[in-house]
Enzyme design. Structure first.
Site, PDB file in Angstrom:
ATOM      1  N   CYS A 113       0.808  -1.228   0.000  1.00  0.00           N
ATOM      2  CA  CYS A 113       0.000   0.000   0.000  1.00  0.00           C
ATOM      3  C   CYS A 113       0.840   1.276   0.000  1.00  0.00           C
ATOM      4  O   CYS A 113       0.355   2.344  -0.366  1.00  0.00           O
ATOM      5  CB  CYS A 113      -0.950   0.006   1.183  1.00  0.00           C
ATOM      6  SG  CYS A 113      -2.118  -1.351   1.110  1.00  0.00           S
ATOM      7  N   HIS A 250      -3.283   7.382   1.878  1.00  0.00           N
ATOM      8  CA  HIS A 250      -3.689   6.063   1.396  1.00  0.00           C
ATOM      9  C   HIS A 250      -5.092   5.792   1.918  1.00  0.00           C
ATOM     10  O   HIS A 250      -5.412   6.104   3.059  1.00  0.00           O
ATOM     11  CB  HIS A 250      -2.697   5.008   1.909  1.00  0.00           C
ATOM     12  CG  HIS A 250      -3.175   3.613   1.674  1.00  0.00           C
ATOM     13  ND1 HIS A 250      -3.629   3.185   0.447  1.00  0.00           N
ATOM     14  CD2 HIS A 250      -3.296   2.543   2.515  1.00  0.00           C
ATOM     15  CE1 HIS A 250      -4.001   1.921   0.539  1.00  0.00           C
ATOM     16  NE2 HIS A 250      -3.810   1.514   1.781  1.00  0.00           N
ATOM     17  N   ASN A 280     -10.075  -0.031  -0.764  1.00  0.00           N
ATOM     18  CA  ASN A 280      -8.614   0.029  -0.649  1.00  0.00           C
ATOM     19  C   ASN A 280      -8.008  -0.532  -1.937  1.00  0.00           C
ATOM     20  O   ASN A 280      -8.088  -1.732  -2.194  1.00  0.00           O
ATOM     21  CB  ASN A 280      -8.173  -0.789   0.569  1.00  0.00           C
ATOM     22  CG  ASN A 280      -6.667  -0.748   0.794  1.00  0.00           C
ATOM     23  OD1 ASN A 280      -5.910  -0.323  -0.078  1.00  0.00           O
ATOM     24  ND2 ASN A 280      -6.236  -1.210   1.949  1.00  0.00           N
TER      25      ASN A 280
HETATM   26  O1  UT7 Z   1      -3.976  -0.926   3.301  1.00  0.00           O
HETATM   27  C1  UT7 Z   1      -3.128  -1.636   4.121  1.00  0.00           C
HETATM   28  C2  UT7 Z   1      -3.420  -1.392   5.506  1.00  0.00           C
HETATM   29  N1  UT7 Z   1      -4.609  -2.066   5.926  1.00  0.00           N
HETATM   30  C3  UT7 Z   1      -5.359  -1.469   6.776  1.00  0.00           C
HETATM   31  O2  UT7 Z   1      -5.112  -0.350   7.112  1.00  0.00           O
HETATM   32  C4  UT7 Z   1      -6.511  -2.230   7.421  1.00  0.00           C
HETATM   33  C5  UT7 Z   1      -6.489  -1.964   8.894  1.00  0.00           C
HETATM   34  N2  UT7 Z   1      -7.559  -2.568   9.598  1.00  0.00           N
HETATM   35  C6  UT7 Z   1      -8.848  -2.173   9.499  1.00  0.00           C
HETATM   36  O3  UT7 Z   1      -9.139  -1.293   8.731  1.00  0.00           O
HETATM   37  C7  UT7 Z   1      -9.863  -2.787  10.419  1.00  0.00           C
HETATM   38  O4  UT7 Z   1      -9.203  -3.526  11.421  1.00  0.00           O
HETATM   39  C8  UT7 Z   1     -10.866  -3.708   9.697  1.00  0.00           C
HETATM   40  C9  UT7 Z   1     -11.797  -2.867   8.825  1.00  0.00           C
HETATM   41  C10 UT7 Z   1     -10.136  -4.719   8.850  1.00  0.00           C
HETATM   42  C11 UT7 Z   1     -11.732  -4.443  10.698  1.00  0.00           C
HETATM   43  O5  UT7 Z   1     -12.369  -3.527  11.572  1.00  0.00           O
HETATM   44  P1  UT7 Z   1     -12.319  -3.752  13.158  1.00  0.00           P
HETATM   45  O6  UT7 Z   1     -13.134  -2.701  13.754  1.00  0.00           O
HETATM   46  O7  UT7 Z   1     -10.874  -3.861  13.546  1.00  0.00           O
HETATM   47  O8  UT7 Z   1     -13.080  -5.121  13.296  1.00  0.00           O
HETATM   48  P2  UT7 Z   1     -12.559  -6.503  13.889  1.00  0.00           P
HETATM   49  O9  UT7 Z   1     -11.551  -7.138  13.016  1.00  0.00           O
HETATM   50  O10 UT7 Z   1     -12.230  -6.266  15.332  1.00  0.00           O
HETATM   51  O11 UT7 Z   1     -13.890  -7.367  13.814  1.00  0.00           O
HETATM   52  C12 UT7 Z   1     -15.062  -7.020  14.579  1.00  0.00           C
HETATM   53  C13 UT7 Z   1     -16.143  -8.068  14.313  1.00  0.00           C
HETATM   54  C14 UT7 Z   1     -15.651  -9.501  14.435  1.00  0.00           C
HETATM   55  O12 UT7 Z   1     -16.661 -10.252  15.040  1.00  0.00           O
HETATM   56  P3  UT7 Z   1     -16.548 -10.644  16.594  1.00  0.00           P
HETATM   57  O13 UT7 Z   1     -15.256 -11.382  16.738  1.00  0.00           O
HETATM   58  O14 UT7 Z   1     -16.562  -9.325  17.329  1.00  0.00           O
HETATM   59  O15 UT7 Z   1     -17.750 -11.470  16.797  1.00  0.00           O
HETATM   60  C15 UT7 Z   1     -15.509  -9.936  13.007  1.00  0.00           C
HETATM   61  O16 UT7 Z   1     -15.663 -11.336  12.846  1.00  0.00           O
HETATM   62  O17 UT7 Z   1     -16.633  -7.913  12.976  1.00  0.00           O
HETATM   63  C16 UT7 Z   1     -16.621  -9.192  12.323  1.00  0.00           C
HETATM   64  N3  UT7 Z   1     -16.377  -9.000  10.902  1.00  0.00           N
HETATM   65  C17 UT7 Z   1     -17.373  -8.753  10.029  1.00  0.00           C
HETATM   66  N4  UT7 Z   1     -18.703  -8.644  10.166  1.00  0.00           N
HETATM   67  C18 UT7 Z   1     -19.426  -8.377   9.081  1.00  0.00           C
HETATM   68  C19 UT7 Z   1     -15.212  -8.999  10.249  1.00  0.00           C
HETATM   69  N5  UT7 Z   1     -15.398  -8.764   8.938  1.00  0.00           N
HETATM   70  C20 UT7 Z   1     -16.747  -8.601   8.774  1.00  0.00           C
HETATM   71  C21 UT7 Z   1     -17.559  -8.324   7.667  1.00  0.00           C
HETATM   72  N6  UT7 Z   1     -18.884  -8.213   7.867  1.00  0.00           N
HETATM   73  N7  UT7 Z   1     -17.051  -8.155   6.431  1.00  0.00           N
END
Ligand code: UT7
Length: 323
Positions: A113, A250, A280
């Site tokens: 990225c 980004h 992204n």
């Molecule tokens: O470009 C390179 C750099 N990359 C990034 O900058 C990405 C950085 N990370 C992020 O942007 C965020 O961490 C994410 C968008 C990937 C995830 O957001 P989050 O607020 O950190 O969510 P999480 O991973 O803590 O997941 C929260 C919940 C989980 O369920 P439980 O364990 O709380 O029951 C996930 O299983 O959301 C669930 N979940 C989803 N639910 C619906 C994960 N993906 C999805 C989805 N739809 N697509």
């Protein structure tokens, strides 16, 4: 002294836009979850015949037209990508051939990225070192082809597209008021490489592999790394951050963008946001955002513009330039 000045910009997107609602058919997700957690509303997905080279070529042609140049005016092509058409040769030489350029040099640069920030920094050094006169710096990606479409934690986040700028070596007084790249700051730390990676490759599995990400882990580091290199940029040129006209980050997640801006005291009115439309797009996200804000007249000649990115590796970096 020589400055690397932006002479033109362009972008290209696949034909097909895919809304969050359409993702609900593929995995257990919802428009609401995606918008709340990321700010993404849609992404573009490459169809048959659309590749990193074809999108990169279209963005390059648009940038050349915007610059009032023809392909033969270019003597360096740097393509930032993690999704090349082939393992080798570099997709940059494919684009070079498509443009009909038979001189100069072309190569790919892989910093995930942060690729576009790395590529602009590299092109700037070539131009200031007298190795080239005009560079096409392209970010082009087809991340849809390395996604695991059964993994809802990643497949909803990424999209395809390309953006490009033409950088030209120009004689300059070299003050902070003069146009061109003012300062660049690149960083990496391979200790984090397993937090965001592709689980295949020519030398390990002999396959292309799929993107794997510990999203929460990446998120934890993002704002700190981004704000560090932005602070470094302003310190290097001895300008207060209030002088910034446009932050072009980004586009991974609106929460990371807003968190970084808030920490630095940059109002959101000065931030270019396209993550809602493009998702992204890795190395393509900054030139896509630049293209949008320059084309609609927000970014104007003489504006102070900061590019920043953080991603797989981890890699991160910033480029401060006078547009
Ligand atoms: O470009 C390179 C750099 N990359 C990034 O900058 C990405 C950085 N990370 C992020 O942007 C965020 O961490 C994410 C968008 C990937 C995830 O957001 P989050 O607020 O950190 O969510 P999480 O991973 O803590 O997941 C929260 C919940 C989980 O369920 P439980 O364990 O709380 O029951 C996930 O299983 O959301 C669930 N979940 C989803 N639910 C619906 C994960 N993906 C999805 C989805 N739809 N697509």
């Amino acid at each position: 002294m020589i400055r690397s000045v932006v002479r033109g910009f362009g972008a290209a997107l696949p034909k097909r836009a895919v809304a969050n609602r359409d993702m609900e058919d593929k995995v257990a997700t919802s428009d609401e979850w995606i918008v709340q957690r990321t700010g993404i509303r849609q992404r573009y997905i490459a169809g048959e015949g659309e590749t990193t080279a074809s999108l990169g070529e279209a963005a390059a042609r648009a940038a050349l037209e915007n610059a009032g140049l023809v392909p033969d005016d270019i003597d360096l092509i740097i393509l930032a990508t993690s999704t090349p058409d082939n393992t080798f040769p570099a997709t940059a030489v494919n684009i070079q051939d498509r443009l009909g350029i038979r001189h100069g040099a072309a190569f790919d640069l892989q910093a995930v990225c942060s690729g576009f920030v790395y590529a602009v920094t590299t092109a700037d050094l070539y131009l200031r070192g007298g190795q080239a006169k005009r560079a096409l710096v392209i970010g082009s990606e087809t991340f849809s082809r390395i996604l695991d479409w059964e993994d809802r934690t990643t497949c909803v986040l990424f999209g395809d597209g390309a953006g490009a700028i033409v950088l030209e070596a120009v004689e300059s007084e070299g003050t902070v008021e003069d146009r061109g790249v003012l300062t660049a700051h690149l960083r990496s730390d391979g200790a984090h490489r397993e937090k965001l990676y592709v689980d295949g490759g020519p030398s390990t599995t002999g396959t292309v592999g799929h993107l794997r990400m510990q999203g929460r882990e990446v998120f934890k580091y993002a704002v700190g790394m981004i704000t560090d290199v932005i602070t470094d940029a302003f310190e290097a040129v001895d300008l207060p951050i209030e002088k910034l006209d446009w932050l072009v980050p980004h586009q991974a997640n609106i929460r990371i963008i807003e968190g970084s801006a808030k920490k630095l005291g940059i109002p959101m009115e000065k931030v270019v946001v396209t993550v809602d439309k493009h998702g992204n797009t890795s190395a393509a996200s900054i030139p896509l955002a630049l293209n949008e804000a320059a084309a609609d007249g927000r970014i104007k000649k003489g504006d102070l513009v900061l590019l920043e990115a953080m991603g797989g590796g981890f890699t991160w970096g910033s480029v401060l330039l006078r547009w």
